[in-house]
Design a protein around this motif. Structure first.
Motif, mmCIF file in Angstrom:
data_model
loop_
_atom_site.group_PDB
_atom_site.id
_atom_site.type_symbol
_atom_site.label_atom_id
_atom_site.label_comp_id
_atom_site.label_asym_id
_atom_site.label_seq_id
_atom_site.Cartn_x
_atom_site.Cartn_y
_atom_site.Cartn_z
ATOM 1 N N ALA A 87 0.622 -1.339 0.117
ATOM 2 C CA ALA A 87 -0.106 -0.232 -0.123
ATOM 3 C C ALA A 87 0.840 1.246 -0.079
ATOM 4 C CB ALA A 87 -0.861 0.111 1.107
ATOM 5 N N PHE A 88 1.932 1.328 0.734
ATOM 6 C CA PHE A 88 2.820 2.410 0.902
ATOM 7 C C PHE A 88 3.440 2.690 -0.457
ATOM 8 C CE2 PHE A 88 7.129 4.438 1.322
ATOM 9 C CZ PHE A 88 6.930 5.326 2.170
ATOM 10 N N CYS A 89 4.035 1.373 -1.030
ATOM 11 C CA CYS A 89 4.526 1.537 -2.415
ATOM 12 C C CYS A 89 3.549 2.247 -3.494
ATOM 13 C CB CYS A 89 5.090 0.440 -3.063
ATOM 14 S SG CYS A 89 6.425 -0.260 -1.975
ATOM 15 N N GLU A 90 2.190 1.793 -3.521
ATOM 16 C CA GLU A 90 1.190 2.274 -4.338
ATOM 17 C C GLU A 90 0.907 3.756 -4.165
ATOM 18 O OE1 GLU A 90 -1.984 -0.513 -3.656
ATOM 19 O OE2 GLU A 90 -0.935 -2.064 -5.221
ATOM 20 N N GLU A 91 0.865 4.116 -2.790
ATOM 21 C CA GLU A 91 0.564 5.677 -2.562
ATOM 22 C C GLU A 91 1.512 6.275 -2.943
ATOM 23 O OE1 GLU A 91 0.247 5.659 1.701
ATOM 24 O OE2 GLU A 91 -1.716 4.322 1.341
ATOM 25 N N ASN A 92 3.085 5.942 -2.992
ATOM 26 C CA ASN A 92 3.986 6.679 -3.451
ATOM 27 C C ASN A 92 4.610 6.391 -4.733
ATOM 28 O OD1 ASN A 92 4.928 8.545 -0.813
ATOM 29 N ND2 ASN A 92 4.279 6.337 -0.147
ATOM 30 N N ASN A 93 3.814 5.681 -5.537
ATOM 31 C CA ASN A 93 4.400 5.430 -6.893
ATOM 32 C C ASN A 93 5.705 4.567 -7.139
ATOM 33 O OD1 ASN A 93 1.741 6.424 -8.093
ATOM 34 N ND2 ASN A 93 2.970 8.581 -7.768
ATOM 35 N N ILE A 94 5.899 3.744 -6.269
ATOM 36 C CA ILE A 94 7.166 2.998 -6.066
ATOM 37 C C ILE A 94 6.790 1.640 -6.531
ATOM 38 C CG2 ILE A 94 9.105 2.148 -4.467
ATOM 39 C CD1 ILE A 94 8.499 4.635 -2.462
ATOM 40 N N PRO A 95 7.512 1.030 -7.386
ATOM 41 C CA PRO A 95 7.249 -0.137 -7.877
ATOM 42 C C PRO A 95 7.513 -1.280 -6.761
ATOM 43 C CG PRO A 95 8.909 0.662 -9.350
ATOM 44 C CD PRO A 95 8.537 1.632 -8.349
ATOM 45 N N PHE A 96 6.317 -2.265 -6.688
ATOM 46 C CA PHE A 96 6.223 -3.362 -5.796
ATOM 47 C C PHE A 96 6.762 -4.735 -6.022
ATOM 48 C CE2 PHE A 96 4.039 -6.220 -3.061
ATOM 49 C CZ PHE A 96 4.532 -6.093 -1.823
ATOM 50 N N ASP A 97 6.534 -4.972 -7.656
ATOM 51 C CA ASP A 97 6.843 -6.262 -8.075
ATOM 52 C C ASP A 97 8.018 -6.914 -7.553
ATOM 53 O OD1 ASP A 97 4.411 -5.794 -9.278
ATOM 54 O OD2 ASP A 97 5.271 -5.732 -11.096
ATOM 55 N N GLU A 98 9.389 -6.292 -7.674
ATOM 56 C CA GLU A 98 10.492 -6.931 -7.228
ATOM 57 C C GLU A 98 10.536 -7.177 -5.647
ATOM 58 O OE1 GLU A 98 15.515 -6.294 -7.911
ATOM 59 O OE2 GLU A 98 14.036 -4.668 -8.274
ATOM 60 N N ILE A 99 10.199 -6.339 -5.301
ATOM 61 C CA ILE A 99 10.076 -6.647 -3.513
ATOM 62 C C ILE A 99 9.172 -7.944 -3.035
ATOM 63 C CG2 ILE A 99 9.044 -5.625 -1.327
ATOM 64 C CD1 ILE A 99 9.495 -2.841 -2.539
#
Length: 74
Positions: free
Chosen positions: A53-65
């Protein structure tokens, strides 16, 4: 594959946050962030949802994590 601990650190730094501010954003302790970033522990499923959710809110890619977390769980 980049270690999960490094990916979590990168997410925090991309958001220009201290460990304390990142902990507040995820509603976890500073010690928890420190243990994740130093590969002493891994986030559980609840924490991963908060990180996503934090990544989505801050436009940070989450897939690799997510991929790294899944790989380390196996």
């Amino acid at each position: 594959m980049t270690p999960l601990s490094e990916l979590i650190r990168v997410v925090r730094k991309k958001a220009l946050l201290s460990q304390e501010d990142f902990a507040k954003a995820l509603n976890v302790s500073v010690g928890t962030i420190n243990r994740w970033e130093n590969a002493k522990t891994k986030p559980n499923i609840t924490a991963m949802k908060k990180i996503k959710a934090f990544c989505e809110e801050n436009n940070i890619p989450f897939d690799e994590i997510e991929a790294s977390w899944i790989a380390q769980k196996e």
